[in-house]
Scaffold this active site. Sequence first.
Site, PDB file in Angstrom:
ATOM      1  N   HIS A   1       0.839  -1.208   0.000  1.00 48.17           N
ATOM      2  CA  HIS A   1       0.000   0.000   0.000  1.00 48.17           C
ATOM      3  C   HIS A   1       0.874   1.258   0.000  1.00 48.17           C
ATOM      4  O   HIS A   1       0.603   2.222  -0.721  1.00 48.17           O
ATOM      5  CB  HIS A   1      -0.870   0.070   1.262  1.00 48.17           C
TER       6      HIS A   1
ATOM      7  N   LYS B   1      -1.062  -6.128  -8.075  1.00 48.43           N
ATOM      8  CA  LYS B   1      -1.310  -7.317  -7.249  1.00 48.43           C
ATOM      9  C   LYS B   1      -2.754  -7.792  -7.478  1.00 48.43           C
ATOM     10  O   LYS B   1      -3.033  -8.987  -7.527  1.00 48.43           O
ATOM     11  CB  LYS B   1      -1.073  -6.930  -5.779  1.00 48.43           C
TER      12      LYS B   1
ATOM     13  N   GLN C   1      -8.919  -6.451 -10.769  1.00 44.24           N
ATOM     14  CA  GLN C   1      -9.579  -5.259 -10.207  1.00 44.24           C
ATOM     15  C   GLN C   1      -9.085  -3.990 -10.894  1.00 44.24           C
ATOM     16  O   GLN C   1      -9.875  -3.112 -11.273  1.00 44.24           O
ATOM     17  CB  GLN C   1      -9.271  -5.215  -8.707  1.00 44.24           C
TER      18      GLN C   1
HETATM   19  P1  AMP Z   1      -6.557  -3.370  -0.461  1.00 45.92           P
HETATM   20  O1  AMP Z   1      -6.438  -2.637   0.836  1.00 45.92           O
HETATM   21  O2  AMP Z   1      -6.170  -4.806  -0.379  1.00 45.92           O
HETATM   22  O3  AMP Z   1      -7.847  -3.109  -1.178  1.00 45.92           O
HETATM   23  O4  AMP Z   1      -5.427  -2.722  -1.392  1.00 45.92           O
HETATM   24  C1  AMP Z   1      -5.436  -1.344  -1.703  1.00 45.92           C
HETATM   25  C2  AMP Z   1      -4.593  -1.114  -2.919  1.00 45.92           C
HETATM   26  O5  AMP Z   1      -3.252  -1.540  -2.669  1.00 45.92           O
HETATM   27  C3  AMP Z   1      -5.089  -1.909  -4.137  1.00 45.92           C
HETATM   28  O6  AMP Z   1      -4.974  -1.107  -5.294  1.00 45.92           O
HETATM   29  C4  AMP Z   1      -4.126  -3.081  -4.179  1.00 45.92           C
HETATM   30  O7  AMP Z   1      -3.949  -3.613  -5.468  1.00 45.92           O
HETATM   31  C5  AMP Z   1      -2.842  -2.427  -3.686  1.00 45.92           C
HETATM   32  N1  AMP Z   1      -1.931  -3.453  -3.160  1.00 45.92           N
HETATM   33  C6  AMP Z   1      -2.196  -4.376  -2.204  1.00 45.92           C
HETATM   34  N2  AMP Z   1      -1.130  -5.181  -2.020  1.00 45.92           N
HETATM   35  C7  AMP Z   1      -0.175  -4.759  -2.883  1.00 45.92           C
HETATM   36  C8  AMP Z   1       1.167  -5.178  -3.185  1.00 45.92           C
HETATM   37  N3  AMP Z   1       1.723  -6.227  -2.564  1.00 45.92           N
HETATM   38  N4  AMP Z   1       1.850  -4.512  -4.138  1.00 45.92           N
HETATM   39  C9  AMP Z   1       1.276  -3.451  -4.784  1.00 45.92           C
HETATM   40  N5  AMP Z   1       0.037  -3.008  -4.547  1.00 45.92           N
HETATM   41  C10 AMP Z   1      -0.688  -3.644  -3.604  1.00 45.92           C
END
Ligand code: AMP
Length: 276
Positions: free
Chosen positions: A37, A149, A153
Amino acid sequence: MTTVFKDVGHWNRFRNEMPNTTSLGCVPTLGGLHEGHLSLVRRSLEENETTVVSIFLNRVQFNNASDYENYPANFEEDVAKLKALGVDAIFSPAHDQLYPDFYRYRIIEDEESRSMEGTHRPGHFDGVLTVVMKLLNILRPNRAYFGEKDYQQLQLVKKMTEAFFLPVKVVSCPTIRDANGLALSSRNRRLTSRGLVKAARFPEILVNAENVELAVAELKEAGFEVEYIEERGGRRFGAVVLENVRLIDNVSLNVADAQLRSGMSRTSRQAEGQLK
Ligand code: AMP
């Protein structure tokens, strides 16, 4: 200074006072922030004068009640991490603030959202697209940052902004992995230390297996329950379950990624060796 906004009206007053020439970057998250994040947040801070991070555990995108209830979020820790980076604003509304309609109105994509994650998590993308549409309309960013990741989406969000002519640029950011190649995810915190090491076999097999069938067989052999492995548009996608924790990942099948491949297999084998 970092301001926390819990109320749409409070945010609107702040947003309306921003000069038109100031660019706003937004990073939507569910909370439970990790370096993945934070890489999006850093990118937004570099590219925009003002950055807002939303922290909202969007109940309607969880098809599994226990996944929602056990989601590893810690608001105070998240705020401290974002303050340390110098984020301008955190938007973290209560459920009722975003869903005064009780989710009667929703965004539905009728094709790509039905495959892969959509097949295995019915209704998931309806919830994701609906909340992203709400957040983009409220926050009114110039750029919105999403991680590869969650590649499916990312594509759905990008195409939604085009379909609805939203004046925002969706910026895609590379997947951040740990030293063993495992993609960082809030859910990794639910793995035991042994499971965490074992989980690194997932990206290793995903990237190295000769074909989909062999990837499935190798993952099962390594102790994963396999939900799906699929190839589309030069990428290989997968979802597996280990220790009751669902993991997703995707890799490019481009030969240019060969280096990543050999690097991954080395590090995760070394890590497994240390377990024995
Ligand atoms: P989430 O809180 O899981 O909805 O993630 C929020 C954002 O962070 C989304 O756009 C995810 O794709 C991105 N994200 C989560 N994990 C990673 C990662 N390991 N590398 C890059 N982006 C990430």
